[in-house]
Structures are given as structure tokens and as C-alpha cells.
Design a protein around this motif. Structure first.
Motif, PDB file in Angstrom:
ATOM      1  N   LYS A 356       6.358  36.089  49.747  1.00  0.00           N
ATOM      2  CA  LYS A 356       7.565  36.247  48.938  1.00  0.00           C
ATOM      3  C   LYS A 356       8.750  36.288  49.895  1.00  0.00           C
ATOM      4  N   LEU A 357       9.686  35.385  49.709  1.00  0.00           N
ATOM      5  CA  LEU A 357      10.863  35.304  50.565  1.00  0.00           C
ATOM      6  C   LEU A 357      12.016  36.017  49.859  1.00  0.00           C
ATOM      7  N   GLN A 358      12.623  36.968  50.541  1.00  0.00           N
ATOM      8  CA  GLN A 358      13.689  37.768  49.942  1.00  0.00           C
ATOM      9  C   GLN A 358      14.816  37.973  50.938  1.00  0.00           C
ATOM     10  N   ARG A 359      16.034  37.752  50.477  1.00  0.00           N
ATOM     11  CA  ARG A 359      17.181  37.934  51.356  1.00  0.00           C
ATOM     12  C   ARG A 359      17.572  39.400  51.443  1.00  0.00           C
ATOM     13  N   GLU A 360      17.933  39.824  52.668  1.00  0.00           N
ATOM     14  CA  GLU A 360      18.502  41.141  52.909  1.00  0.00           C
ATOM     15  C   GLU A 360      19.621  40.975  53.929  1.00  0.00           C
ATOM     16  N   ASN A 361      20.860  40.964  53.461  1.00  0.00           N
ATOM     17  CA  ASN A 361      22.025  40.723  54.321  1.00  0.00           C
ATOM     18  C   ASN A 361      21.875  39.387  55.049  1.00  0.00           C
ATOM     19  N   SER A 362      21.782  39.423  56.386  1.00  0.00           N
ATOM     20  CA  SER A 362      21.709  38.167  57.145  1.00  0.00           C
ATOM     21  C   SER A 362      20.277  37.753  57.453  1.00  0.00           C
ATOM     22  N   SER A 363      19.311  38.390  56.807  1.00  0.00           N
ATOM     23  CA  SER A 363      17.912  38.112  57.123  1.00  0.00           C
ATOM     24  C   SER A 363      17.151  37.676  55.881  1.00  0.00           C
ATOM     25  N   LEU A 364      16.095  36.922  56.114  1.00  0.00           N
ATOM     26  CA  LEU A 364      15.120  36.588  55.083  1.00  0.00           C
ATOM     27  C   LEU A 364      13.836  37.347  55.403  1.00  0.00           C
ATOM     28  N   LEU A 365      13.416  38.194  54.474  1.00  0.00           N
ATOM     29  CA  LEU A 365      12.217  39.000  54.670  1.00  0.00           C
ATOM     30  C   LEU A 365      11.012  38.271  54.092  1.00  0.00           C
ATOM     31  N   LEU A 366       9.888  38.361  54.805  1.00  0.00           N
ATOM     32  CA  LEU A 366       8.651  37.702  54.418  1.00  0.00           C
ATOM     33  C   LEU A 366       7.649  38.769  53.998  1.00  0.00           C
ATOM     34  N   TRP A 367       7.379  38.843  52.703  1.00  0.00           N
ATOM     35  CA  TRP A 367       6.457  39.835  52.168  1.00  0.00           C
ATOM     36  C   TRP A 367       5.131  39.165  51.789  1.00  0.00           C
ATOM     37  N   ARG A 368       4.029  39.849  52.062  1.00  0.00           N
ATOM     38  CA  ARG A 368       2.724  39.363  51.642  1.00  0.00           C
ATOM     39  C   ARG A 368       1.941  40.500  50.998  1.00  0.00           C
ATOM     40  N   ARG A 369       0.976  40.170  50.162  1.00  0.00           N
ATOM     41  CA  ARG A 369       0.183  41.179  49.458  1.00  0.00           C
ATOM     42  C   ARG A 369      -0.850  41.780  50.406  1.00  0.00           C
ATOM     43  N   ARG A 370      -0.896  43.123  50.419  1.00  0.00           N
ATOM     44  CA  ARG A 370      -1.874  43.835  51.237  1.00  0.00           C
ATOM     45  C   ARG A 370      -3.192  43.975  50.478  1.00  0.00           C
ATOM     46  N   ASP A 371      -4.188  44.558  51.148  1.00  0.00           N
ATOM     47  CA  ASP A 371      -5.496  44.749  50.527  1.00  0.00           C
ATOM     48  C   ASP A 371      -5.420  45.684  49.326  1.00  0.00           C
ATOM     49  N   ASP A 372      -4.448  46.634  49.327  1.00  0.00           N
ATOM     50  CA  ASP A 372      -4.327  47.568  48.215  1.00  0.00           C
ATOM     51  C   ASP A 372      -3.536  46.985  47.049  1.00  0.00           C
ATOM     52  N   GLY A 373      -3.145  45.697  47.157  1.00  0.00           N
ATOM     53  CA  GLY A 373      -2.421  45.044  46.078  1.00  0.00           C
ATOM     54  C   GLY A 373      -0.915  45.173  46.169  1.00  0.00           C
ATOM     55  N   LYS A 374      -0.406  46.026  47.039  1.00  0.00           N
ATOM     56  CA  LYS A 374       1.029  46.190  47.203  1.00  0.00           C
ATOM     57  C   LYS A 374       1.553  45.195  48.238  1.00  0.00           C
ATOM     58  N   LEU A 375       2.867  45.014  48.244  1.00  0.00           N
ATOM     59  CA  LEU A 375       3.480  44.082  49.186  1.00  0.00           C
ATOM     60  C   LEU A 375       3.829  44.793  50.489  1.00  0.00           C
ATOM     61  N   GLY A 376       3.519  44.143  51.582  1.00  0.00           N
ATOM     62  CA  GLY A 376       3.870  44.658  52.899  1.00  0.00           C
ATOM     63  C   GLY A 376       4.687  43.633  53.655  1.00  0.00           C
ATOM     64  N   LEU A 377       5.555  44.108  54.539  1.00  0.00           N
ATOM     65  CA  LEU A 377       6.435  43.212  55.299  1.00  0.00           C
ATOM     66  C   LEU A 377       5.631  42.496  56.374  1.00  0.00           C
ATOM     67  N   TRP A 378       5.572  41.163  56.273  1.00  0.00           N
ATOM     68  CA  TRP A 378       4.844  40.355  57.249  1.00  0.00           C
ATOM     69  C   TRP A 378       5.754  39.891  58.385  1.00  0.00           C
ATOM     70  N   GLY A 379       7.028  39.664  58.092  1.00  0.00           N
ATOM     71  CA  GLY A 379       7.958  39.204  59.120  1.00  0.00           C
ATOM     72  C   GLY A 379       9.375  39.151  58.586  1.00  0.00           C
ATOM     73  N   SER A 380      10.305  38.810  59.465  1.00  0.00           N
ATOM     74  CA  SER A 380      11.713  38.673  59.082  1.00  0.00           C
ATOM     75  C   SER A 380      12.366  37.627  59.961  1.00  0.00           C
ATOM     76  N   LEU A 381      13.346  36.921  59.383  1.00  0.00           N
ATOM     77  CA  LEU A 381      14.057  35.854  60.086  1.00  0.00           C
ATOM     78  C   LEU A 381      15.557  36.130  59.981  1.00  0.00           C
ATOM     79  N   HIS A 382      16.211  36.238  61.113  1.00  0.00           N
ATOM     80  CA  HIS A 382      17.655  36.508  61.134  1.00  0.00           C
ATOM     81  C   HIS A 382      18.432  35.207  61.253  1.00  0.00           C
ATOM     82  N   PHE A 383      19.561  35.122  60.536  1.00  0.00           N
ATOM     83  CA  PHE A 383      20.437  33.962  60.597  1.00  0.00           C
ATOM     84  C   PHE A 383      21.868  34.425  60.838  1.00  0.00           C
ATOM     85  N   ALA A 384      22.556  33.736  61.742  1.00  0.00           N
ATOM     86  CA  ALA A 384      23.940  34.075  62.040  1.00  0.00           C
ATOM     87  C   ALA A 384      24.915  33.420  61.070  1.00  0.00           C
ATOM     88  N   TYR A 385      24.491  32.315  60.432  1.00  0.00           N
ATOM     89  CA  TYR A 385      25.376  31.575  59.540  1.00  0.00           C
ATOM     90  C   TYR A 385      24.708  31.387  58.184  1.00  0.00           C
TER      91      TYR A 385
END
Length: 529
Positions: A356-385
């Protein structure tokens, strides 16, 4: 087809591919070399556009005028000399393989020095100039008139060509020659009376059915071969099977050239030909919390995946963001690569449909489903523009929707931070698109977006264009009728194969609203900026 143009287009593609090795082997020059790769990709596309336009002009008007032919000849001659420098550099890597690893850094520095001896500009500037030169010629052909920029182009390419080969250079004074008035002898031949066929709305051309869909009958059912299971801990998706829910996908999003190269619309997105609006509210830094998988690239290649794009992270050195694609079932993968403190490669790979790709300010957060069924943060990508972040998001979402695997409900992507200033409907013959104006609250960037209005692809971007720089110009838009306007300048980024936004008879992009009221509200919205 012009053989010289077609060959140079292939050479530009080969140069982009060959420079990937140099970027990998010279990490401290990665950003510089990646810029050249992007310019070569754009140049190859521009050359193919030129070839198609010339062929159309010959069919409609007959032979080109002498001045246009000479402008094209100047470009091709200079470009051939530049491509010769690139080829010679590649040949030197082959000659040194027997004695160990080729001296990539030395060869790259030597190329840069040879380019600077011909003119005091770096290679990316020259490649960008070639693309701009082609666009100027295309404008002259399409609009039947010249532009003031053509003189500047000639003033630069003539001295460059003289230094590339003094024996063959020839400077012509174009002061008394004009492209503003069409040659009356070149009367257009009558066009066919049959209108250009467009697919019906039910089989939306931007997202045609994939093989095996009922609307595309085939003698035998299409069953893609299974994807091998990933090793324990490796972040790959479950095996794809033909029992996955079938939704509309871009079944024609690739083609192979004679060299086996795969062409995908995503390769044309990050061309750098857009405005740059800084983001002020910083989000999370670029990083990945997933499990490293050293063999990720080898596994992707063995499973038939092809790298479409690679962009460097803007806040972390030697951190690369790559998108991979498999043609036969449109599966897509995200690969993040970097190095640890000892210089060893770290690679993280995951299917787009598992994120699941979600914007947070200047970053795009990468969420994936964990073993317990909840979403956990897999990574983040920062953009200057903002523009680069918006393009990556739209590319990611479009490839994810065109993937044949089912997307879970809780993995729907989300891009907050923009205000919708206008929402309406536009038409392209039989195709109806949702059309919106968005203004980013942080950067202030204004963009247009057309998206799918119905069906399984509803809400998926079809094209977007950044228009902030045009809003203050009174000549930017012109009314065609009570429902349509044409735009003097627009650079649409298209997120599907085979679709081109409509143009007016003058060759400019146009918006055809489905109601007069919609167009009036749209114009009122623009006048408020």
C-alpha cells in the motif's frame, strides 16, 4: 522509414542500456550517468517520433522542403559523430575484458573530456539539445510554420558540427529563409473519408483486456506458467495462478524490437521535462525495513522480469529505486538496492500488489500486511520535489492496477495533501474520462489529471500534466467551441500503452468537455489562480 533515423534511435536505446554498467561500476558518478541514461531514452523516443512524422508528411504532402531536409541532415550528422564517441567507449570495455575489469572510470572521464573539446557543455546538455532540436523540427512540420527557436538551434549545431568534422561542415546563412509560409506547391492530398477507428467504451483502449479475457477469444485458454516459490524469508508474493481474479489490464503495454528490447510506457515517465516544485514539509527518510535478499536480481531475471526504470534516492547516496515488469502476465516488482557499511550490496524486493503506497508530507510510505493481518511499514521513499513524487506514485498505482494479481482491499493506495479544485468529465470520441485539477498544499504545484471513469480500472490515472507555469499566461488556452478548448503548451505524462490525449486541428492538445457548464466552471477555476 528513414534508415538513418531508425538506426540512430536503436543506437540511443543501446547507449542507455550500456551506460547502466557504468553507473553500477562508478557509484560516485551514478547521478551524472543516470542523467545521461534518461536523456538517451528520451532521445530515442524523439527520433522515432520524427521518423513517424516524416513518413506521414511524405504521404500527405510529398517531398519535404529543402530547408527542412537540411535541418534534419544537420541533426543526424552531428548525432552520428556523438554516437560514435559512445560506441568507441563501449568498444574499449570489450578490448580490456581479457585483462580483468575494464577501467570504467577512466573511460567515462575520457568520454567527458572528448565531448568538452567539441563544445563547452556536458553530454546531457548536448543530448537534451538534440531532443529539443527534433521537437523544433516536429513543430515546424506539424504546424506548417517555423518557430523563432530554429535559428538558435542552427547557431549551436553548425559550430558543433564544424568541430566534430571540419572537413564536412558547411554553414548556411538561413537569414533569408523562412518556414512561416507553407509551400503552395505542397498541397495536402485528400485524407481518407473514413474516420479513425477507436475502440468502443466497453473495451477502453487505455486498458485493453489481457489475454484470456472473454472479450479476447483465443483458440486455447491462456494459463501463465507458475512463478517459483521464493526462499524462506524472501519478500516475494505468493505464486500467481489463473484462479486470481481477472480484471482489466494493459494487455498491450509492451513490444519487442529486433534486438529483444522490451518497451513499456513507464520508461518514458521520468524524462525531467517538467517543473520542479520543492516540498517544504519533510517526511521520513528513504529506507527499507524488509528482509534483505542478495539474489533478488538473479531471481527476477530467471523468472522473466525486465527492469523498466531506475531512479536514485534523493536523500541517501547509492540507494536506488527500481521497477521490474514481466510481459506475459504484467506482474510488477519493486526493488530497492543499496550497500552496507562494508560495501556489500543490499537488495529488497516485493510485488507491487503486496504494497500500500501512502503519502506522508514529502515521502511515500510502503506498507505491507504482517503475519497478524495488520499493516507494517516496509519502507519509505523521500522526494525533494512534488512532480517526481506525483509521477512515481501514478506510475506505481497504474502498474499495480495493470498487474493480473488480485489487490487486497486494505492495500488500496492513498495520496493526500492535494486539494481538488475542479472535477468534471472530458471526452475523446467514445471515451469518457474523469478530469480533475489538483493543487498541492505544500509545494503549490497545480496539475491536471484524467483517470478511468468506470470499470475495474476506475480512478486509475490515464495521464497527468503539471501546469503551474502556464496559469498566468492569457494566451495559454483558446476556446474552440462551447465545450472545447485548446492549450498552447502541455506535457502530458501517459500511464498506459497506446493512448494519446486528443489534439485540435492545429496540432495542440485540447480538452473536450461533455457539457458547456463543465467547461465554464473549469475556466472560472483557472481564472482564480
Amino acid at each position: 522509414m528513414d534508415v538513418r533515423i531508425a538506426r540512430l534511435a536503436r543506437d540511443a536505446d543501446d547507449a542507455a542500456s550500456g551506460l547502466q554498467i557504468f553507473a553500477d561500476e562508478i557509484p560516485e558518478r551514478y547521478g551524472e550517468i543516470s542523467g545521461n541514461i534518461s536523456e538517451f531514452v528520451s532521445l530515442g523516443e524523439a527520433l522515432r517520433d520524427l521518423d513517424r512524422t516524416i513518413e506521414l508528411e511524405l504521404d500527405r504532402f510529398g517531398p519535404l522542403s529543402g530547408i527542412v531536409k537540411h535541418d534534419i541532415d544537420l541533426l543526424l550528422r552531428s548525432l552520428q559523430y556523438t554516437m560514435k564517441l559512445i560506441t568507441q567507449m563501449f568498444e574499449k570495455t570489450y578490448m580490456t575484458k581479457h585483462s580483468g575489469s575494464p577501467p570504467y572510470r577512466m573511460l567515462w572521464d575520457d568520454l567527458c573530456e572528448r565531448v568538452s573539446r567539441e563544445e563547452p557543455r556536458p553530454l546531457p546538455s548536448r543530448l537534451e539539445f538534440y531532443s529539443a532540436y527534433i521537437q523544433t523540427v516536429l513543430d515546424a512540420l506539424n504546424k506548417r510554420r517555423g518557430t523563432v527557436r530554429i535559428e538558435d538551434m542552427r547557431n549551436r549545431i553548425n559550430p558543433l558540427l564544424a568541430r566534430q568534422d571540419p572537413r564536412k561542415s558547411l554553414h548556411i546563412d538561413f537569414g533569408k529563409l523562412h518556414l512561416n509560409v507553407p509551400d503552395p506547391a505542397r498541397t495536402p492530398r485528400p485524407r481518407p473519408t473514413t474516420p479513425m477507428a477507436r475502440p468502443p467504451m466497453a473495451s477502453f483502449a487505455s486498458f485493453p483486456p489481457f489475454p484470456g479475457h472473454p472479450s479476447m477469444p483465443t483458440p486455447n485458454p491462456f494459463v501463465p506458467p507458475p512463478v517459483p516459490e521464493a526462499p524462506a524469508g524472501a519478500p516475494l508474493s505468493p505464486t500467481f495462478s489463473n484462479s486470481s481474479q481477472q480484471t482489466f489490464s494493459s494487455g498491450q503495454t509492451w513490444s519487442s524490437t529486433s534486438s529483444g528490447q522490451v518497451v513499456h510506457w513507464a520508461q518514458r515517465i521520468f524524462d525531467g521535462r517538467h517543473s520542479m516544485s520543492p516540498l517544504h514539509h519533510r517526511g521520513r527518510p528513504t529506507g527499507c525495513a524488509g528482509s534483505a535478499w542478495p539474489e533478488a536480481i538473479e531471481r527476477l531475471q530467471s523468472e522473466g522480469f525486465i527492469q523498466l526504470m531506475r531512479i536514485p534516492a534523493e536523500d541517501v547516496p547509492m540507494f536506488n529505486i527500481k521497477l521490474y515488469y514481466r510481459p506475459f502476465d504484467h506482474r510488477a516488482r519493486l526493488l530497492l538496492s543499496t550497500k552496507d557499511g562494508y560495501g556489500r550490496p543490499l537488495r529488497y524486493c516485493i510485488p507491487l500488489t503486496s504494497i500500500k503506497l501512502q503519502r506522508e508530507n514529502s515521502s511515500l510510505l510502503l506498507w505491507r500486511r504482517r503475519d497478524d493481518g495488520k499493516l507494517g511499514l516496509w519502507g519509505s521513499l523521500h522526494f525533494a520535489y512534488f512532480e517526481r513524487m506525483a509521477l512515481f506514485y501514478a506510475t506505481f498505482v497504474s502498474m499495480k492496477k495493470q498487474d493480473q494479481a488480485k489487490i487486497l482491499v486494505d492495500l488500496q493506495d492513498y495520496f493526500p495533501g492535494e486539494k481538488e479544485e475542479f472535477g468534471g468529465e472530458i471526452a475523446d470520441v467514445q471515451l469518457l474520462h474523469a478530469f480533475r485539477i489538483f493543487r498541492d498544499r505544500d509545494s503549490g504545484c497545480v496539475r491536471f489529471e484524467a483517470s478511468a471513469r468506470r470499470g475495474a480500472m476506475i480512478g486509475t490515472p490515464i495521464w497527468t500534466a503539471f501546469v503551474t507555469q502556464y496559469l498566468q499566461s492569457p494566451q495559454w488556452m483558446r476556446r474552440i467551441n462551447h465545450r472545447a478548448v485548446e492549450l498552447d503548451e502541455l506535457r502530458p505524462y501517459v500511464f498506459c500503452k497506446g493512448y494519446k490525449p486528443p489534439k485540435s486541428p492545429s496540432g495542440k492538445y485540447m480538452l473536450q468537455f461533455t457539457s458547456r457548464k463543465g467547461m465554464m466552471i473549469w475556466k472560472g477555476t483557472l481564472s482564480s489562480y
